[in-house]
Motif scaffolding. Sequence first.
Motif, PDB file in Angstrom:
ATOM      1  N   HIS A  24      -6.740  -3.551  -2.368  1.00 32.47           N
ATOM      2  CA  HIS A  24      -6.302  -4.763  -3.069  1.00 32.47           C
ATOM      3  C   HIS A  24      -4.798  -4.985  -2.887  1.00 32.47           C
ATOM      4  O   HIS A  24      -4.356  -6.100  -2.581  1.00 32.47           O
ATOM      5  CB  HIS A  24      -6.649  -4.621  -4.552  1.00 32.47           C
ATOM      6  N   PHE A  25      -4.022  -3.935  -3.061  1.00 33.36           N
ATOM      7  CA  PHE A  25      -2.572  -4.051  -2.923  1.00 33.36           C
ATOM      8  C   PHE A  25      -2.158  -4.277  -1.460  1.00 33.36           C
ATOM      9  O   PHE A  25      -1.212  -5.014  -1.185  1.00 33.36           O
ATOM     10  CB  PHE A  25      -1.873  -2.824  -3.491  1.00 33.36           C
ATOM     11  N   GLU A  26      -2.859  -3.650  -0.515  1.00 34.70           N
ATOM     12  CA  GLU A  26      -2.564  -3.892   0.901  1.00 34.70           C
ATOM     13  C   GLU A  26      -2.757  -5.363   1.243  1.00 34.70           C
ATOM     14  O   GLU A  26      -1.901  -5.971   1.907  1.00 34.70           O
ATOM     15  CB  GLU A  26      -3.472  -3.034   1.790  1.00 34.70           C
ATOM     16  N   LYS A  43      -8.493   4.484  -7.157  1.00 37.46           N
ATOM     17  CA  LYS A  43      -7.335   4.232  -6.299  1.00 37.46           C
ATOM     18  C   LYS A  43      -7.698   3.661  -4.933  1.00 37.46           C
ATOM     19  O   LYS A  43      -6.931   2.887  -4.370  1.00 37.46           O
ATOM     20  CB  LYS A  43      -6.545   5.523  -6.090  1.00 37.46           C
ATOM     21  N   ALA A  44      -8.842   4.042  -4.372  1.00 36.18           N
ATOM     22  CA  ALA A  44      -9.202   3.540  -3.043  1.00 36.18           C
ATOM     23  C   ALA A  44      -9.357   2.024  -3.069  1.00 36.18           C
ATOM     24  O   ALA A  44      -8.833   1.321  -2.191  1.00 36.18           O
ATOM     25  CB  ALA A  44     -10.482   4.211  -2.540  1.00 36.18           C
ATOM     26  N   LYS A  79       9.492  -2.549  -4.952  1.00 32.53           N
ATOM     27  CA  LYS A  79      10.702  -3.062  -4.297  1.00 32.53           C
ATOM     28  C   LYS A  79      10.870  -2.446  -2.907  1.00 32.53           C
ATOM     29  O   LYS A  79      11.271  -3.120  -1.961  1.00 32.53           O
ATOM     30  CB  LYS A  79      11.930  -2.767  -5.162  1.00 32.53           C
ATOM     31  N   ARG A  80      10.524  -1.161  -2.778  1.00 31.22           N
ATOM     32  CA  ARG A  80      10.608  -0.460  -1.483  1.00 31.22           C
ATOM     33  C   ARG A  80       9.393  -0.750  -0.597  1.00 31.22           C
ATOM     34  O   ARG A  80       9.363  -0.327   0.558  1.00 31.22           O
ATOM     35  CB  ARG A  80      10.692   1.052  -1.707  1.00 31.22           C
ATOM     36  N   ARG A  81       8.377  -1.393  -1.173  1.00 29.89           N
ATOM     37  CA  ARG A  81       7.105  -1.623  -0.487  1.00 29.89           C
ATOM     38  C   ARG A  81       6.465  -0.295  -0.077  1.00 29.89           C
ATOM     39  O   ARG A  81       5.862  -0.166   0.988  1.00 29.89           O
ATOM     40  CB  ARG A  81       7.265  -2.527   0.717  1.00 29.89           C
ATOM     41  N   ASP A  82       6.599   0.677  -0.960  1.00 32.66           N
ATOM     42  CA  ASP A  82       6.074   2.024  -0.746  1.00 32.66           C
ATOM     43  C   ASP A  82       4.740   2.130  -1.483  1.00 32.66           C
ATOM     44  O   ASP A  82       4.693   2.497  -2.658  1.00 32.66           O
ATOM     45  CB  ASP A  82       7.085   3.050  -1.266  1.00 32.66           C
ATOM     46  N   LEU A  83       3.676   1.798  -0.779  1.00 32.94           N
ATOM     47  CA  LEU A  83       2.363   1.732  -1.406  1.00 32.94           C
ATOM     48  C   LEU A  83       1.913   3.084  -1.957  1.00 32.94           C
ATOM     49  O   LEU A  83       1.274   3.150  -3.005  1.00 32.94           O
ATOM     50  CB  LEU A  83       1.340   1.166  -0.420  1.00 32.94           C
ATOM     51  N   ASP A  84       2.253   4.175  -1.261  1.00 28.24           N
ATOM     52  CA  ASP A  84       1.892   5.501  -1.775  1.00 28.24           C
ATOM     53  C   ASP A  84       2.580   5.761  -3.117  1.00 28.24           C
ATOM     54  O   ASP A  84       1.957   6.286  -4.046  1.00 28.24           O
ATOM     55  CB  ASP A  84       2.251   6.596  -0.777  1.00 28.24           C
ATOM     56  N   ALA A  85       3.844   5.390  -3.221  1.00 25.78           N
ATOM     57  CA  ALA A  85       4.574   5.582  -4.478  1.00 25.78           C
ATOM     58  C   ALA A  85       4.028   4.668  -5.571  1.00 25.78           C
ATOM     59  O   ALA A  85       3.961   5.061  -6.737  1.00 25.78           O
ATOM     60  CB  ALA A  85       6.068   5.339  -4.270  1.00 25.78           C
ATOM     61  N   VAL A  86       3.627   3.459  -5.216  1.00 24.65           N
ATOM     62  CA  VAL A  86       3.001   2.557  -6.195  1.00 24.65           C
ATOM     63  C   VAL A  86       1.738   3.219  -6.733  1.00 24.65           C
ATOM     64  O   VAL A  86       1.531   3.320  -7.948  1.00 24.65           O
ATOM     65  CB  VAL A  86       2.660   1.184  -5.572  1.00 24.65           C
TER      66      VAL A  86
END
Length: 118
Positions: free
Chosen positions: A57-59, A51-52, A15-22
């Motif tokens: 993929h998520f980006e 994770k890399a 929801k925050r679009r915080d990829l590090d937190a995801v």
Amino acid sequence: MDLRAHADAWLAAWKRRDLDAVLDCYAENVDFVAPTVVRRWGRPDGRLQGKAELRRHFELGLELAPDLTFAEEALLTSPRGYALLYRRENGNRVLDVVELDQHGHAARVHAFYEGPQQ
């Protein structure tokens, strides 16, 4: 293991679009399988390792869906994980089946989509 807390942290990070937190929700050596991997990366088995690869993929997913949102429909639990059913902003429903490791991170994830997804 607090399964509800893990699912909530994952949803809140998206929801925050915080990829590090995801990505903090996942184990370093996560095994991730989804039909979006087949379409985006041409991998017939739909599998990403670590994770890399998951970050890339998520980006790309965020680029393809700038209005990305998830609305939870159900959380089903088991002793070592859960299945999260949610609806995306485009109406597509997704079921993520998540197995957690001993540290409470997603070690194996299989995503199932109701309809085609980029």
